[in-house]
Every structure is written in C-alpha cells, then in structure tokens.
Design a protein around this motif. Structure first.
Motif, mmCIF file in Angstrom:
data_model
loop_
_atom_site.group_PDB
_atom_site.id
_atom_site.type_symbol
_atom_site.label_atom_id
_atom_site.label_comp_id
_atom_site.label_asym_id
_atom_site.label_seq_id
_atom_site.Cartn_x
_atom_site.Cartn_y
_atom_site.Cartn_z
ATOM 1 N N LEU A 126 5.578 -0.617 -6.169
ATOM 2 C CA LEU A 126 5.341 -1.783 -5.319
ATOM 3 C C LEU A 126 6.655 -2.503 -5.019
ATOM 4 O O LEU A 126 6.852 -3.033 -3.925
ATOM 5 N N GLN A 141 7.925 -3.135 -1.248
ATOM 6 C CA GLN A 141 8.243 -4.457 -0.701
ATOM 7 C C GLN A 141 9.657 -4.478 -0.132
ATOM 8 O O GLN A 141 9.905 -5.089 0.907
ATOM 9 N N VAL A 161 4.256 -2.409 2.418
ATOM 10 C CA VAL A 161 3.444 -2.631 1.226
ATOM 11 C C VAL A 161 2.015 -2.151 1.451
ATOM 12 O O VAL A 161 1.537 -2.105 2.590
ATOM 13 N N PHE A 212 3.961 -10.245 -11.213
ATOM 14 C CA PHE A 212 3.473 -9.999 -9.863
ATOM 15 C C PHE A 212 3.464 -11.291 -9.044
ATOM 16 O O PHE A 212 3.962 -11.334 -7.915
ATOM 17 N N SER A 213 2.913 -12.354 -9.628
ATOM 18 C CA SER A 213 2.787 -13.606 -8.868
ATOM 19 C C SER A 213 4.140 -14.249 -8.584
ATOM 20 O O SER A 213 4.291 -14.967 -7.595
ATOM 21 N N PHE A 216 6.050 -11.133 -5.786
ATOM 22 C CA PHE A 216 5.457 -10.451 -4.639
ATOM 23 C C PHE A 216 4.651 -11.416 -3.768
ATOM 24 O O PHE A 216 4.171 -12.447 -4.240
ATOM 25 N N LYS A 217 4.499 -11.049 -2.499
ATOM 26 C CA LYS A 217 3.695 -11.832 -1.568
ATOM 27 C C LYS A 217 2.254 -11.340 -1.651
ATOM 28 O O LYS A 217 2.010 -10.136 -1.580
ATOM 29 N N TYR A 218 1.323 -12.263 -1.794
ATOM 30 C CA TYR A 218 -0.082 -11.876 -1.920
ATOM 31 C C TYR A 218 -0.970 -13.003 -1.427
ATOM 32 O O TYR A 218 -0.529 -14.154 -1.280
ATOM 33 N N SER A 227 -5.731 -7.301 -6.279
ATOM 34 C CA SER A 227 -5.000 -8.341 -5.555
ATOM 35 C C SER A 227 -4.698 -7.868 -4.136
ATOM 36 O O SER A 227 -4.400 -6.692 -3.909
ATOM 37 N N THR A 251 -2.382 -7.637 -1.072
ATOM 38 C CA THR A 251 -0.966 -7.714 -0.693
ATOM 39 C C THR A 251 -0.773 -7.529 0.812
ATOM 40 O O THR A 251 0.359 -7.545 1.300
ATOM 41 N N GLN A 307 -0.340 -8.308 4.636
ATOM 42 C CA GLN A 307 0.356 -9.438 5.227
ATOM 43 C C GLN A 307 -0.208 -9.846 6.588
ATOM 44 O O GLN A 307 0.031 -10.952 7.053
ATOM 45 N N GLN A 349 -5.833 -8.189 5.870
ATOM 46 C CA GLN A 349 -6.297 -9.084 4.800
ATOM 47 C C GLN A 349 -7.818 -9.175 4.805
ATOM 48 O O GLN A 349 -8.463 -9.096 3.752
#
Length: 426
Positions: free
Chosen positions: A84, A88, A93, A107-108, A111-113, A314, A316, A318, A323
C-alpha cells in the motif's frame, strides 16, 4: 421538388438520426456504466482465500454496475501495508483494503482514507448505520489513538490452543493440565521424551500477535498509557524466557514459519498449536486424528488477556464513484449470510451483533466446537497493540526480536534494546 432540395432534406434527416442515435448511445452507456474497484486482502487459500473469491463472485453477480477485483497480498498485513505504501507513492491505490489491527494507527497516520462514519453519512444519509450493528467493544478495536473510527471491524479472532487429542491420550496428558503455560511446557517435555516429537508450535507469521498474547497473560503491557513500548518488563521477560527455553534449551517447541508449523501440526508431527481461531476450518478439514481446541493458556496467578486478531475494512478510494461503490461492497460483506460464508471458510468470529446472535451462527457454532473457545475469550480481548507513525518498522523490530530470542539471544537485552529502538522512533 428539385434534386438539390431532396439532397438537403436527406442530409438533414441523416443529421437528426445521428444525433438521436448518439443520445440513445449515451443513455444506454450511462444506464450500464460499471464502476470498477479493487479489494486488497491477505487471505491465502488456507486462510479464507476461497471464501473471498466466493463472496466477490456473488457480489459481482448481483451488482451489475459495480465490478470488484480481489487481489491477494502475501506476507500477511505487514506485506499489504508495504504494498500500500508503494501504491500510494505511485498514485494508484486500491479502493478498499483489509487492515490488520497492529497497523491501525500507522495506517491512519500515513494514508488517505474515508472513515466509515463519513461514508454512512454521505451515501446512506444515516448516522445510525454503524452503531446499530456493532458493539462498542468491536468498534473500539477499529479506533486509532485519537478515538477516530478508521474502518469497520471485519475479522475477529483470538488465539486458542489446538490439541492432537489422540497423541495427548497416548502419553497420559490431560487437557486440564494445559490451562497454563507452565502446564503446556511440562506436557511438551513429556511428548518429547516419550515420542521424540515436538510438543507445541506457537505461530510465527509476519507479526508477533501470539507472542504478545503470551506476555499479556503474564501481566505484561505491550504499550503503556503514554503510547510508549513497555514490553521489556519482568513479566514480558518471564513469558519470553519460558518460550525460549522450550525452543532452545528443551527443544520441545518448534521454531519455524507459520505455514510449516501448521503443516507439522496437521500431519501429527507436533502435539499442540497455539494459533488463531481462523485456522479452525483448515485444521478440521486436514487432520486425520481427533483434534480439539481450548482457551489460550495463561501464566499461573494471572488472568486471561488476549489481543484481538483479525482485521478491519477501510476505504482508500479517492474518487466519489469508487468510494460509493466501495461502501456498497463493504455493506454487502457485513450482511449476515456474507459473514457466515466468511466465518465458515475461516473460523473467524462475526464482528456484528446481529450475526453473532443469529440462529445461523449458533447452529454453526454447535457443529464446530473448535470455534467456541474463541467466542468464550472475546470478553477478555483487548485491542492489538498499534504503534503510530513508524508502526510498520516497530512491528518488524518486534519480529526481529522474536527471531533473535528463538535463536538463543539474551531475552532481557534483546527486549530492552528493541523497546528502546521503537520508542526512539516514535
């Protein structure tokens, strides 16, 4: 009507028909627009891979405007996080990922989530979607150090002790003697002396979940209230010392990679295996002897405390379309029948209140008694220790410490130097 006028009308008619066909084509295309998303997971064929394939196929067959492509990532959750990281960096992703509890904070922080709370509010217009289905305990496993929900709990597991009951009976070992690690160590010696076979295997994948369970059940902490690594305590050292003694001094426990260790257990070369409940289906299908399972051992005078294993899902993705599609797929994965398919294929416990209390799961539990010890342990489960910014390196440092100790290095100095290294990185 002259020839020129006929031609002009014909050209005009063709133009009108062309425009009509163009819009008809656009309408048909829009009606059948397919949103493609990718789901990254860590499930090898012996750990739920077939169930992933089955669920993804069912989703794709019943959702004509979304197509999910599943991608297996080897080397468990650490391997997925490394992949991952690369994804990224390249800007490509996946859309939904399976994140192990040990990497919640990492992770939080890196990364963008999209949080499940935001997804529920944006796409369902409903704030209660999540709290209606998940217990506070289950949701606590998926929250970061700031109390923010990072994903939805998907796989829940606890470590349990599987036993080759045929071998134990042959050498006069009672299962009641295996409630403590001291008892497991003694039984392993008996097995080794009388048969020459190994007594126990403690799982060694690309994480230290099982070793953390041992330390926690000796009263140790992995991380203190301030977030600092704290496992190099006397309790942590005592747990690892017993483990090292079994492997190095007594040669009653086997030190080998996870797949090999589980092969040795199912092939009758080792009497006990301390590993995840998610191996229950594999063990049931593979052994030729009488096997069973019981709750994780503790150290004498200490209460049972186990880190919850498994993962969360989760988002990810974008872009809004991806989403929304990822959220639709996620909700499908949490339907009772989807969760039961997943649980039957692995041995994992369902994360939702409705699935855990369902008659279908209770029927499944009655037919699969090896799962019950893990259910019994859930009240004693605590979040798996997750370090923040350098969590990927911290987990690797703990794996390296385990391998050094099981190769004969000093337990005390190895744990202390590893703890210092992790804390210096935070």
């Amino acid at each position: 009507m002259n020839f020129k006028h006929v031609v002009k009308r014909f050209v005009g008619l063709i133009s009108i028909m062309s425009v009509a066909l163009l819009f008809a084509g656009c309408s048909k295309s829009a009606a059948h627009k397919v949103t493609h998303i990718t789901y990254w997971h860590v499930n090898a064929q012996t750990l739920g891979g077939a169930s992933v394939d089955k669920l993804v196929k069912k989703f794709n067959d019943t959702h004509k405007t979304i197509k999910v492509t599943a991608k297996y990532n080897p080397n468990m959750y650490q391997g997925l996080m490394q992949n991952l990281q690369s994804a990224q960096a390249s800007g490509k992703v996946p859309d939904i990922v399976q994140i192990g509890w040990a990497f919640t904070n990492y992770f939080s922080d890196n990364f963008k989530y999209m949080t499940p709370t935001d997804a529920a509010q944006k796409f369902d217009k409903n704030k209660d979607t999540i709290t209606k289905n998940f217990s506070n305990q289950a949701l606590s496993f998926a929250k970061n150090a700031k109390g923010k929900l990072v994903g939805l709990p998907y796989s829940l597991s606890t470590p349990i002790l599987y036993t080759n009951d045929s071998m134990l009976a042959k050498y006069g070992i009672k299962k009641s003697d295996l409630s403590t690690w001291e008892g497991v160590s003694k039984a392993a010696k008996t097995i080794k002396q009388k048969s020459g076979k190994y007594g126990v295997y403690i799982q060694e994948p690309a994480d230290t979940w099982a070793q953390q369970a041992m330390m926690l059940s000796n009263g140790a902490q992995i991380k203190d209230a301030s977030g600092k690594a704290a496992f190099a305590s006397s309790q942590g050292e005592q747990a690892y010392q017993l483990y090292q003694d079994m492997v190095v001094k007594d040669k009653t426990a086997i030190h080998t990679p996870w797949n090999q260790g589980m092969d040795d257990f199912v092939n009758g070369k080792v009497a006990m295996a301390f590993t995840t409940v998610a191996q229950a289906s594999h063990i049931k299908q593979s052994v030729s002897f009488k096997a069973s399972a019981q709750t994780a051992p503790t150290f004498k005078a200490h209460k049972l405390t186990v880190p919850v294993g498994g993962s969360m899902l989760s988002i990810t993705a974008q872009k809004t379309d991806q989403q929304k599609a990822a959220w639709t797929f996620e909700k499908f994965m949490y339907q009772n029948d989807s969760l039961l398919t997943w649980d039957k294929g692995t041995g994992y416990l369902p994360p939702t209140k409705t699935a855990l209390d369902s008659s279908q799961f209770k029927t499944y539990l009655a037919a699969n008694p090896m799962i019950k010890p893990a259910v019994d342990e859930l009240p004693n489960a605590v979040p798996w220790t997750s370090f923040p910014k350098n969590g990927l390196q911290a987990e690797q440092d703990m794996i390296d410490a385990r391998d050094k100790i099981l190769s004969g290095s000093s337990v005390s100095s190895t744990l202390k130097s590893t703890q210092e290294k992790i804390n210096d990185q935070q």
